[in-house]
Design a protein around this motif. Structure first.
Motif, PDB file in Angstrom:
ATOM      1  N   MET A   1       0.852  -1.189   0.000  1.00  0.00           N
ATOM      2  CA  MET A   1       0.000   0.000   0.000  1.00  0.00           C
ATOM      3  C   MET A   1       0.892   1.246   0.000  1.00  0.00           C
ATOM      4  SD  MET A   1      -2.828   0.945   2.814  1.00  0.00           S
ATOM      5  CE  MET A   1      -2.485   2.433   3.679  1.00  0.00           C
ATOM      6  N   ARG A   2       0.736   2.077  -0.988  1.00  0.00           N
ATOM      7  CA  ARG A   2       1.536   3.302  -1.085  1.00  0.00           C
ATOM      8  C   ARG A   2       0.964   4.372  -0.166  1.00  0.00           C
ATOM      9  NH1 ARG A   2       2.562   7.882  -3.405  1.00  0.00           N
ATOM     10  NH2 ARG A   2       4.616   8.310  -4.209  1.00  0.00           N
ATOM     11  N   ILE A   3       1.861   5.157   0.423  1.00  0.00           N
ATOM     12  CA  ILE A   3       1.450   6.257   1.292  1.00  0.00           C
ATOM     13  C   ILE A   3       1.599   7.541   0.487  1.00  0.00           C
ATOM     14  CG2 ILE A   3       1.929   7.455   3.431  1.00  0.00           C
ATOM     15  CD1 ILE A   3       2.225   4.816   4.585  1.00  0.00           C
ATOM     16  N   ASN A   4       0.496   8.185   0.197  1.00  0.00           N
ATOM     17  CA  ASN A   4       0.532   9.392  -0.620  1.00  0.00           C
ATOM     18  C   ASN A   4       0.873  10.611   0.224  1.00  0.00           C
ATOM     19  OD1 ASN A   4      -0.125   8.243  -3.127  1.00  0.00           O
ATOM     20  ND2 ASN A   4      -2.265   8.106  -2.517  1.00  0.00           N
TER      21      ASN A   4
ATOM     22  N   VAL B   1      12.622  12.976   5.253  1.00  0.00           N
ATOM     23  CA  VAL B   1      13.576  12.292   4.370  1.00  0.00           C
ATOM     24  C   VAL B   1      13.595  12.951   2.992  1.00  0.00           C
ATOM     25  CG1 VAL B   1      14.098  10.096   3.222  1.00  0.00           C
ATOM     26  CG2 VAL B   1      13.466  10.116   5.640  1.00  0.00           C
ATOM     27  N   THR B   2      12.451  13.409   2.519  1.00  0.00           N
ATOM     28  CA  THR B   2      12.392  14.115   1.238  1.00  0.00           C
ATOM     29  C   THR B   2      13.296  15.344   1.270  1.00  0.00           C
ATOM     30  OG1 THR B   2      10.134  13.354   0.828  1.00  0.00           O
ATOM     31  CG2 THR B   2      10.864  15.273  -0.419  1.00  0.00           C
ATOM     32  N   GLU B   3      13.257  16.093   2.370  1.00  0.00           N
ATOM     33  CA  GLU B   3      14.127  17.268   2.495  1.00  0.00           C
ATOM     34  C   GLU B   3      15.600  16.872   2.451  1.00  0.00           C
ATOM     35  OE1 GLU B   3      12.908  19.408   6.021  1.00  0.00           O
ATOM     36  OE2 GLU B   3      11.570  20.670   4.827  1.00  0.00           O
ATOM     37  N   VAL B   4      15.961  15.801   3.151  1.00  0.00           N
ATOM     38  CA  VAL B   4      17.348  15.340   3.156  1.00  0.00           C
ATOM     39  C   VAL B   4      17.785  14.949   1.743  1.00  0.00           C
ATOM     40  CG1 VAL B   4      18.930  13.541   3.983  1.00  0.00           C
ATOM     41  CG2 VAL B   4      17.305  14.574   5.564  1.00  0.00           C
TER      42      VAL B   4
ATOM     43  N   MET C   1       8.610   9.955  -3.528  1.00  0.00           N
ATOM     44  CA  MET C   1       8.504   8.508  -3.795  1.00  0.00           C
ATOM     45  C   MET C   1       9.771   7.787  -3.346  1.00  0.00           C
ATOM     46  SD  MET C   1       6.327   7.312  -7.124  1.00  0.00           S
ATOM     47  CE  MET C   1       7.533   7.789  -8.285  1.00  0.00           C
ATOM     48  N   ASP C   2      10.920   8.385  -3.634  1.00  0.00           N
ATOM     49  CA  ASP C   2      12.185   7.799  -3.171  1.00  0.00           C
ATOM     50  C   ASP C   2      12.237   7.795  -1.644  1.00  0.00           C
ATOM     51  OD1 ASP C   2      12.912   7.529  -5.818  1.00  0.00           O
ATOM     52  OD2 ASP C   2      14.339   9.202  -5.811  1.00  0.00           O
ATOM     53  N   ALA C   3      11.806   8.894  -1.042  1.00  0.00           N
ATOM     54  CA  ALA C   3      11.809   8.997   0.417  1.00  0.00           C
ATOM     55  C   ALA C   3      10.898   7.947   1.044  1.00  0.00           C
ATOM     56  CB  ALA C   3      11.380  10.396   0.848  1.00  0.00           C
TER      57      ALA C   3
END
Length: 135
Positions: A1-4, A64-67, A30-32
């Motif tokens: 299940m993907r988390i949007n 994590v996206t910010e990193v 998506m990578d994060a």
């Protein structure tokens, strides 16, 4: 299940302030999400996450996206090398040494883990053992 997790969540709920990454946000998020899934031993995709844990998982994904985004920006400005510090004048760059036995990816994962852990630590998602209180 993907988390949007979309850019609106990043700005409104997470209170993210890096508006420069709006265009790249969906791809990097998506990578994060995959990084956070790895940290949680695949649990965020394997189980139905409780509502209160879902909120912290989304916040961890934003962190994590910010990193990951900052890593891309720094590597673009330094020709792909890992920089430890860049002075504001843009003239001085100090390159980071990679600890023995680690790769640049290992260092990046450590940074991601440190940020995500701030949000996930009060859940059972980071626990490496068999105990898991989800269905």
């Amino acid at each position: 299940m993907r988390i949007n997790v979309d850019f609106a969540f990043y700005v409104e709920e997470y209170h993210g302030s890096n508006m420069d990454m709006e265009k790249q946000f969906p791809r990097i998020a998506m990578d994060a999400e995959q990084v956070v899934n790895k940290m949680t031993y695949g649990r965020i995709h394997q189980y139905k996450i409780r509502e209160n844990d879902l909120e912290v998982v989304k916040n961890a994904i934003c962190a994590v996206t910010e990193v990951l985004y900052n890593d891309v920006v720094v590597k673009q400005s330094t020709g792909g090398r890992l920089a430890q510090r860049i002075d504001t004048d843009g003239e001085s760059v100090t390159y980071a040494g990679i600890p023995s036995g680690m790769t640049e990816d290992d260092v990046l994962y450590q940074k991601c883990y440190t940020k995500a852990r701030l949000y996930l630590e009060d859940t059972t998602l980071l626990y490496p053992g068999v105990f898991y209180d989800y269905e």
